[in-house]
Design an enzyme around this catalytic site. Sequence first.
Site, PDB file in Angstrom:
ATOM      1  CB  SER A 103      55.791 116.042  27.899  1.00  0.00           C
ATOM      2  OG  SER A 103      54.736 116.972  28.038  1.00  0.00           O
ATOM      3  CG  HIS A 162      58.148 112.217  28.431  1.00  0.00           C
ATOM      4  ND1 HIS A 162      58.538 112.126  27.113  1.00  0.00           N
ATOM      5  CD2 HIS A 162      56.913 112.765  28.416  1.00  0.00           C
ATOM      6  CE1 HIS A 162      57.588 112.617  26.341  1.00  0.00           C
ATOM      7  NE2 HIS A 162      56.593 113.011  27.114  1.00  0.00           N
ATOM      8  CE  LYS A 222      55.035 110.202  24.831  1.00  0.00           C
ATOM      9  NZ  LYS A 222      54.111 110.813  25.758  1.00  0.00           N
TER      10      LYS A 222
END
Length: 380
Positions: A177, A205, A236
């Site tokens: 990250s 991610h 996200k």
Amino acid sequence: MIPPPWQARLHLQAQHRQTLGRDRSIHPAAGVDVCSNDYLGLRRDPRLAEAAARAAHRHGAGAGAARLLRGTCELHEALEATLAQWKGQEACLLFNTGYQANAALIPALVGRGDAVFSDALNHASLVDGCRLARAGGAQVGIYRHLNLADLEAQLVAWRSASPLEALALVATDAVFSMDGDVADLPSLLALCERHGALLLVDEAHATGILGCDGTGLAQQQGVHGRIPLVMGTLGKALGAFGAFVCGDRLLREHLLNTARGFIFSTALPPPVLGAALEGIRIARAESWRRERALGLAHRLRQALGQPDQTSAIVPVPVGADIEAVRLAKALQELGYDVRAVRPPTVPEGSARLRITTGAHLTDAELDGLIAALHQLRANR
Ligand SMILES: *Cc1c(COP(=O)(O)O)cnc(C)c1O
């Protein structure tokens, strides 16, 4: 009146943080977004807002209870089915946040006599999951970042000193990250299979942004559906909120019976589920979003003279905490919402600017950011 003793203690700690340039404060969003994880620009998409509103009208604003009580509605089941199918896995279990998922599932899998091996740069939620497992009697091994030889040596040493029934878990971020680099999942999987270890991959991610269809890093690296435990988040790239773990039915069953962060927490609210389902649909259908986010990151890395990586995270190394804060502030004054990332989020002496690119960014905005970065570098 004598101030209570905790005041002196907290005051001292605050002073210490300030001296180090490490005090944190909350600044609301302002300026061009080049630091969030909204890679596909879905967070503010009206289609997600409408899906959330429809879900609220049909199923309520809140879930009302934990999943195992009365908190499950048809949207929880629809989202779990969609995620399992997308990730090529047999089953899926939702968690309220990625933090909660990682902190809950590691101690649910390994305890006394067992071991968990964790990459040195794993997300804090995996670190805390390991700490809870250690409190439960498991051994924790931290292996050097992406170093499979180190991992294998630790695994072999532990195995040779443990009874056959002891369980080893290996946990890794898919996309790291704070650095934007990626794990080698096929090699990790082969290593785990060789040593009978269970592999947990955190695709926070990677979900929505990597692989065809946005399926993730496992798909991109040719091990789609083969990682025993794939965890990911909905807050996200997918623009909503929440998290999930995919695996086989046995693992799902085990987690819903033993993961305390799942059992003792109110279920995700229906509007969030409606938004997540719509976010997944759009992420899969509109591949231009993913291509745009990754393309902009590629351009930014080239402009900064950095080697290319498969992610939309571009760290700009700085080093000293105070300097990172100063540079972030200068960029904020130019209209770019860049944030300094400092220890303990990153290792000591590696403070940086963490820049992310999203589909919402225009070419002109990226060019302006590159020019500003070049100018600040020239003035340092
Ligand atoms: C953001 C993140 C999490 C935590 O997810 P939340 O849903 O925000 O709690 C877990 N793992 C990684 C790698 C992350 O980047």
